[in-house]
Motif scaffolding. Structure first.
Motif: not given
Length: 281
Positions: A55-72
């Motif tokens: 999930a971290i790799k995918g978020t970084k690939a989208l070039n955004t630092p902002y992540l709202c996490i789900k319990e997963f």
């Protein structure tokens, strides 16, 4: 949580997404790429079939630092040490946790409610997107005063017996702490028959968060498509957010193609960045 084949598909898509993202200025967690743009982030539910590291790799690939996490990606039942490890993983990757959820606080039980605030506090979350009831909302308001964590009620459409539309929650918040607000899910909102732009406008300063998606049929939850390919009034939504000087994040919640979401998420981000650019002109 995920199959080896889906993991391979995901990892194969990361380099291409990273290459596409290289054409976009690198974001800084504390500075907008262009002042006045609607800031874009990821709801980690989009990566529900994958581990926290992916999930971290995918978020970084989208070039955004902002992540709202789900319990997963950081379980409620985690030990304090496990939550510290999750927090460190996000920080090491240069990601900013903007919130978490949907966190369901449906019990009339202060002790139960407090456990979720402790969870958010341990992870350093400034906000929780929540499911709540008319009875639990005042208890949640009372608890947040001890934690200074914003609470955004997430609406879930016609199936939600408590708060189908954002305006249903806002009616009960009129005199509540200003840290109590809503997370508007645009797909669930349109399915109630409400005008999503009017709902955004009515929320005003209580609009704390947004989950964005697109639907080919605005009344059908199973018609989700990449952002820009459906009937959701994305341009009008972004115009309204800019008019309101919205300070929160628009998080992409991509609920289709669960085994390989990255290509569609990249396409969705490209469309929304294009809208931002057009509204700058």
């Amino acid at each position: 949580m995920f199959s080896e084949s889906s993991r391979r598909s995901f990892l194969q898509g990361v380099p291409a997404a990273m290459a596409a993202a290289s054409a976009v200025p690198v974001l800084n967690a504390a500075v907008d790429p262009v002042p006045g743009d609607v800031r874009l982030g990821v709801a980690s539910y989009s990566f529900r079939e994958f581990s926290r590291s992916l999930a971290i790799k995918g978020t970084k690939a989208l070039n955004t630092p902002y992540l709202c996490i789900k319990e997963f990606h950081a379980l409620y039942r985690s030990t304090p040490e496990e939550l510290d490890k999750a927090k460190a993983d996000f920080q090491k990757a240069g990601l900013t946790l903007t919130g978490g959820g949907t966190v369901y606080m449906l019990k009339d039980d202060m002790a139960d409610i407090k456990t979720y605030f402790e969870y958010a506090k341990r992870l350093g979350m400034p906000m929780m997107n929540i499911g709540a009831t008319a009875k639990s909302l005042p208890m949640i308001e009372k608890t947040l005063k001890d934690y200074d964590i914003q609470i955004a009620v997430h609406n879930h459409g016609p199936e939600d017996k408590h708060f189908p539309a954002p305006s249903d929650a806002l009616k009960l918040m009129k005199d509540m702490d200003p840290r109590m607000g809503v997370c508007i899910d645009v797909g669930h909102t349109t399915r109630t028959g409400k005008n999503v732009i009017e709902e955004i406008q009515a929320a005003g300063p209580r609009l704390l968060d947004m989950h964005i998606k697109d639907l080919r049929d605005l009344m059908n939850r199973d018609s989700q498509v990449d952002v820009g390919d459906g009937q959701m009034p994305i341009v009008g939504i972004f115009k309204q957010l800019k008019k309101m000087n919205y300070k929160g994040i628009v998080h992409l919640e991509y609920e289709i193609n669960a085994d390989n979401p990255l290509p569609g998420m990249q396409k969705s981000f490209a469309y929304m960045r294009g809208v931002n650019a057009a509204l700058r002109a």
